[in-house]
Design a protein around this motif. Sequence first.
Motif, PDB file in Angstrom:
ATOM      1  N   GLN A 165       0.851  -1.182   0.000  1.00 19.48           N
ATOM      2  CA  GLN A 165       0.000   0.000   0.000  1.00 19.48           C
ATOM      3  C   GLN A 165       0.886   1.230   0.000  1.00 19.48           C
ATOM      4  OE1 GLN A 165      -2.138   1.715   3.564  1.00 19.48           O
ATOM      5  NE2 GLN A 165      -3.948   1.035   2.440  1.00 19.48           N
ATOM      6  N   ILE A 166       0.724   2.080  -0.995  1.00 21.56           N
ATOM      7  CA  ILE A 166       1.450   3.345  -1.068  1.00 21.56           C
ATOM      8  C   ILE A 166       0.726   4.355  -0.184  1.00 21.56           C
ATOM      9  CG2 ILE A 166       2.252   5.199  -2.577  1.00 21.56           C
ATOM     10  CD1 ILE A 166       1.879   3.065  -4.902  1.00 21.56           C
ATOM     11  N   HIS A 167       1.435   4.894   0.804  1.00 23.28           N
ATOM     12  CA  HIS A 167       0.814   5.856   1.724  1.00 23.28           C
ATOM     13  C   HIS A 167       0.835   7.242   1.079  1.00 23.28           C
ATOM     14  CE1 HIS A 167      -0.756   7.677   5.190  1.00 23.28           C
ATOM     15  NE2 HIS A 167      -0.123   7.013   6.128  1.00 23.28           N
ATOM     16  N   ALA A 168      -0.334   7.651   0.584  1.00 23.33           N
ATOM     17  CA  ALA A 168      -0.463   8.967  -0.060  1.00 23.33           C
ATOM     18  C   ALA A 168      -1.390   9.868   0.740  1.00 23.33           C
ATOM     19  CB  ALA A 168      -0.980   8.798  -1.484  1.00 23.33           C
ATOM     20  N   ALA A 169      -1.395   9.689   2.065  1.00 30.41           N
ATOM     21  CA  ALA A 169      -2.309  10.442   2.931  1.00 30.41           C
ATOM     22  C   ALA A 169      -1.549  10.992   4.139  1.00 30.41           C
ATOM     23  CB  ALA A 169      -3.466   9.538   3.378  1.00 30.41           C
ATOM     24  N   HIS A 170      -2.283  11.696   5.000  1.00 30.50           N
ATOM     25  CA  HIS A 170      -1.845  12.109   6.340  1.00 30.50           C
ATOM     26  C   HIS A 170      -0.591  12.978   6.348  1.00 30.50           C
ATOM     27  CE1 HIS A 170      -4.096   8.335   8.054  1.00 30.50           C
ATOM     28  NE2 HIS A 170      -4.890   9.174   7.386  1.00 30.50           N
ATOM     29  N   GLY A 171      -0.335  13.667   5.251  1.00 31.49           N
ATOM     30  CA  GLY A 171       0.734  14.649   5.249  1.00 31.49           C
ATOM     31  C   GLY A 171       2.130  14.110   5.025  1.00 31.49           C
ATOM     32  N   TYR A 172       2.271  12.829   4.687  1.00 27.95           N
ATOM     33  CA  TYR A 172       3.599  12.276   4.386  1.00 27.95           C
ATOM     34  C   TYR A 172       4.013  12.688   2.967  1.00 27.95           C
ATOM     35  CZ  TYR A 172       3.025   9.559   8.688  1.00 27.95           C
ATOM     36  OH  TYR A 172       2.846   9.184   9.999  1.00 27.95           O
ATOM     37  N   LEU A 173       5.159  12.222   2.485  1.00 22.35           N
ATOM     38  CA  LEU A 173       5.765  12.796   1.286  1.00 22.35           C
ATOM     39  C   LEU A 173       4.847  12.769   0.062  1.00 22.35           C
ATOM     40  CD1 LEU A 173       8.278  14.087   0.024  1.00 22.35           C
ATOM     41  CD2 LEU A 173       9.056  11.799  -0.589  1.00 22.35           C
ATOM     42  N   VAL A 174       4.184  11.635  -0.206  1.00 18.66           N
ATOM     43  CA  VAL A 174       3.336  11.592  -1.397  1.00 18.66           C
ATOM     44  C   VAL A 174       2.212  12.614  -1.269  1.00 18.66           C
ATOM     45  CG1 VAL A 174       1.908  10.150  -2.889  1.00 18.66           C
ATOM     46  CG2 VAL A 174       3.905   9.147  -1.749  1.00 18.66           C
ATOM     47  N   ALA A 175       1.609  12.723  -0.077  1.00 23.31           N
ATOM     48  CA  ALA A 175       0.572  13.725   0.155  1.00 23.31           C
ATOM     49  C   ALA A 175       1.131  15.139   0.035  1.00 23.31           C
ATOM     50  CB  ALA A 175      -0.061  13.519   1.528  1.00 23.31           C
ATOM     51  N   GLN A 176       2.387  15.329   0.410  1.00 24.72           N
ATOM     52  CA  GLN A 176       3.022  16.636   0.282  1.00 24.72           C
ATOM     53  C   GLN A 176       3.122  17.048  -1.189  1.00 24.72           C
ATOM     54  OE1 GLN A 176       6.775  16.392   2.524  1.00 24.72           O
ATOM     55  NE2 GLN A 176       5.628  15.340   4.142  1.00 24.72           N
ATOM     56  N   PHE A 177       3.413  16.076  -2.066  1.00 23.55           N
ATOM     57  CA  PHE A 177       3.440  16.386  -3.498  1.00 23.55           C
ATOM     58  C   PHE A 177       2.047  16.741  -4.006  1.00 23.55           C
ATOM     59  CE2 PHE A 177       7.722  14.726  -3.731  1.00 23.55           C
ATOM     60  CZ  PHE A 177       8.263  15.395  -4.808  1.00 23.55           C
ATOM     61  N   LEU A 178       1.008  16.110  -3.468  1.00 18.48           N
ATOM     62  CA  LEU A 178      -0.354  16.340  -3.942  1.00 18.48           C
ATOM     63  C   LEU A 178      -0.908  17.703  -3.520  1.00 18.48           C
ATOM     64  CD1 LEU A 178      -1.935  12.831  -3.222  1.00 18.48           C
ATOM     65  CD2 LEU A 178      -1.426  13.810  -5.475  1.00 18.48           C
ATOM     66  N   SER A 179      -0.441  18.244  -2.397  1.00 17.23           N
ATOM     67  CA  SER A 179      -1.027  19.456  -1.837  1.00 17.23           C
ATOM     68  C   SER A 179      -0.370  20.731  -2.371  1.00 17.23           C
ATOM     69  CB  SER A 179      -0.896  19.443  -0.308  1.00 17.23           C
ATOM     70  OG  SER A 179      -1.302  20.696   0.225  1.00 17.23           O
ATOM     71  N   PRO A 180      -1.169  21.697  -2.809  1.00 14.81           N
ATOM     72  CA  PRO A 180      -0.594  22.981  -3.251  1.00 14.81           C
ATOM     73  C   PRO A 180      -0.006  23.792  -2.112  1.00 14.81           C
ATOM     74  CG  PRO A 180      -2.989  23.085  -3.258  1.00 14.81           C
ATOM     75  CD  PRO A 180      -2.625  21.652  -3.001  1.00 14.81           C
ATOM     76  N   LEU A 181      -0.321  23.445  -0.856  1.00 14.13           N
ATOM     77  CA  LEU A 181       0.283  24.151   0.274  1.00 14.13           C
ATOM     78  C   LEU A 181       1.728  23.733   0.492  1.00 14.13           C
ATOM     79  CD1 LEU A 181      -2.571  24.098   2.956  1.00 14.13           C
ATOM     80  CD2 LEU A 181      -1.850  26.014   1.524  1.00 14.13           C
ATOM     81  N   SER A 182       2.034  22.465   0.273  1.00 17.03           N
ATOM     82  CA  SER A 182       3.383  21.966   0.523  1.00 17.03           C
ATOM     83  C   SER A 182       4.187  21.766  -0.753  1.00 17.03           C
ATOM     84  CB  SER A 182       3.325  20.645   1.301  1.00 17.03           C
ATOM     85  OG  SER A 182       2.439  19.731   0.705  1.00 17.03           O
ATOM     86  N   ASN A 183       3.526  21.746  -1.899  1.00 14.09           N
ATOM     87  CA  ASN A 183       4.215  21.612  -3.183  1.00 14.09           C
ATOM     88  C   ASN A 183       3.997  22.884  -3.988  1.00 14.09           C
ATOM     89  OD1 ASN A 183       5.235  20.988  -5.691  1.00 14.09           O
ATOM     90  ND2 ASN A 183       4.004  19.130  -5.981  1.00 14.09           N
ATOM     91  N   GLN A 184       5.004  23.748  -3.986  1.00 23.05           N
ATOM     92  CA  GLN A 184       4.927  25.001  -4.735  1.00 23.05           C
ATOM     93  C   GLN A 184       5.947  25.026  -5.866  1.00 23.05           C
ATOM     94  OE1 GLN A 184       4.827  28.305  -1.963  1.00 23.05           O
ATOM     95  NE2 GLN A 184       3.082  27.432  -0.844  1.00 23.05           N
ATOM     96  N   ARG A 185       6.293  23.843  -6.345  1.00 25.41           N
ATOM     97  CA  ARG A 185       7.206  23.723  -7.475  1.00 25.41           C
ATOM     98  C   ARG A 185       6.512  24.213  -8.747  1.00 25.41           C
ATOM     99  NH1 ARG A 185      11.245  19.659  -5.896  1.00 25.41           N
ATOM    100  NH2 ARG A 185      11.932  19.597  -8.071  1.00 25.41           N
ATOM    101  N   THR A 186       7.313  24.564  -9.747  1.00 23.99           N
ATOM    102  CA  THR A 186       6.770  24.967 -11.044  1.00 23.99           C
ATOM    103  C   THR A 186       7.354  24.127 -12.166  1.00 23.99           C
ATOM    104  OG1 THR A 186       8.491  26.686 -11.219  1.00 23.99           O
ATOM    105  CG2 THR A 186       6.346  27.338 -10.303  1.00 23.99           C
ATOM    106  N   ASP A 187       8.050  23.025 -11.801  1.00 23.77           N
ATOM    107  CA  ASP A 187       8.621  22.145 -12.818  1.00 23.77           C
ATOM    108  C   ASP A 187       7.651  21.005 -13.125  1.00 23.77           C
ATOM    109  OD1 ASP A 187       8.813  20.569 -10.567  1.00 23.77           O
ATOM    110  OD2 ASP A 187      11.007  20.396 -10.594  1.00 23.77           O
ATOM    111  N   GLU A 188       8.158  19.880 -13.629  1.00 26.31           N
ATOM    112  CA  GLU A 188       7.289  18.768 -14.014  1.00 26.31           C
ATOM    113  C   GLU A 188       6.656  18.049 -12.827  1.00 26.31           C
ATOM    114  OE1 GLU A 188      11.561  17.021 -14.515  1.00 26.31           O
ATOM    115  OE2 GLU A 188      10.606  18.995 -14.312  1.00 26.31           O
ATOM    116  N   TRP A 189       7.048  18.423 -11.590  1.00 28.25           N
ATOM    117  CA  TRP A 189       6.515  17.777 -10.387  1.00 28.25           C
ATOM    118  C   TRP A 189       5.561  18.675  -9.605  1.00 28.25           C
ATOM    119  CZ3 TRP A 189       7.387  12.804 -10.603  1.00 28.25           C
ATOM    120  CH2 TRP A 189       8.518  12.338 -11.285  1.00 28.25           C
ATOM    121  N   GLY A 190       5.183  19.818 -10.166  1.00 26.57           N
ATOM    122  CA  GLY A 190       4.274  20.723  -9.469  1.00 26.57           C
ATOM    123  C   GLY A 190       3.824  21.858 -10.358  1.00 26.57           C
TER     124      GLY A 190
END
Length: 416
Positions: A165-190
Motif C-alpha cells: 500500500q502506497i501511503h499517499a495520505a496524512h501529510g507524508y511525502l506523497v501527500a506533500q506532493f499532492l497538496s498545493p500548500l506543501s508543493n509550490q514547485r513549477t517544474d514537471e513535479w508541481g
Amino acid sequence: MTTLGESLTLPCGQILRNRTMKAALSEALGDRTHGPSTRLETLYGRWGSGGFGLLITGNVMVDRSQIAEPGNVVVDDDRDAEALTAWAKTAKNGGAEIWMQLNHPGRQSNPIASRGRPVAPSAIALKIPGMATPRELSTAEIDEIIDKFAETARVAESSGFGGVQIHAAHGYLVAQFLSPLSNQRTDEWGGDPERRRRFLIEIVRRIRSAVAPGFAVSVKLNSADFQRGGFSEDESREVVRALTEESVDLIEISGGSYESPAMMGKAQKQSTRDREAYFLEYAETVRAIAGDIPLAVTGGFRSRSAMVEALASGACDVIGLGRPTITIPDAATVLLESDRERLTVPTVEFGARKLLGKVADISMLDGALDLQWHTDQLHRMGDGSEPDPARPWWKTLGTIVRRNGFDALRPTKRAA
C-alpha cells in the motif's frame, strides 16, 4: 447485498476471504537497526488469527535516512529478508492476506530517528512545534525516491507479502506532493494538479513494473487534507480518476494530516458521527469514478450495522478497522461469528484537567496521550501479553517521556 463475510476478488486476481481489513497502525516495533523484530511476528500472529480478510502493516520506510518515528521498520534492500519472510508467514498462517505499507515521511521526518535534514517537494515547514524546515528535493532525488518505493515493493514480494500500500495520505511525502500548500514547485513535479499527482502515478507505475501481475498494488489516499487552500476533494477525485488508468487493486480512503487530524475523528459533522465512518460521504462521490477498483473506508466504524449498511449501499467494498483492533485483536471474528453489535474503544484523557488546562492545550495533550496509549497496547501484544483496556493514563505519560522526552507531548505520528 454484499455482506461482511463475502469474499472479494481484486483486479490482480488475489482473493480476500472477507470484507474486513486491519488498517495500518504504526507499531514502532523495529529493532535497533530498523529491521522487523520478533515482537512484530508475535503481534501479527494475533491479528493473523483474528479473522480479518486483509492486514496492512504500519509505516515501512523506503529510505533509511528519512524515518517517521523511532522504531519504524526500514526496507531498502534484502538485508532483513529472513525476518521479513517470518513476519509475512506468521501473519498469513491464520488465512489473512498481508500487505506492506510503503512510506516516506518527507517533511514529517522525525528529528530523533532520522539522519540529516528532512526533504520535501518545497522548502516549507510543517506547522507543528519542533519540526525543521525541509530541503527542497532535486529532480534527480525525486527519481531516486520513486526507485526506492519500487525496490521496497520488490523485497516485500520476494519475502512473501501479498501486496503493498502506497501511503499517499496524512501529510507524508506523497501527500506533500499532492497538496498545493506543501508543493509550490513549477517544474514537471508541481504547478498544477496533474503535475502534483505525477509523483504518485510514477510510483504506482514503477512498482507495477517491478512485481508480478498477481501482486497487489494499492493506495491510501486523502479525501482532502482539511486545510484552507490545500488538497481538496475535487483534486482527490481527479487522482482517483487518474488511478483508474493504472494497475491499482484497492484504494483506501482517509483524510487529514497531523496539522488537521481528520483521521482521528476531529471536528466531524454530526451526520458523519451518526453514520460512524468519517469518509463515507466522500467515498460515495467517487464510487462511480473508481470503476472496477475496490474502495476501502477506514475511520470511525464501530458497529456491525453501520459496516453492513456501508457495504450494502455500494459506497465501499472493504471495511477498514484501526483502533478497535488494538484492544480487540480478533475484531473480525467478533463481528463475523458472534452476536456482538459494537466494538468498544476506550477513551484516554489526562487527569488533573483543570490544572493542566491553565498551562497547556489540553486537547493537544490528550491527543498525544491517546496515541501513545494505543501504541503501548501494541507493544504489550508484541511481548505476548493481552491488551489492557484499563491501563491508567499516568502509566502512558511515563512511557511518552521515557521514549521521546517531554517534547513528545504534542500530537505525534503514531497512527499510520
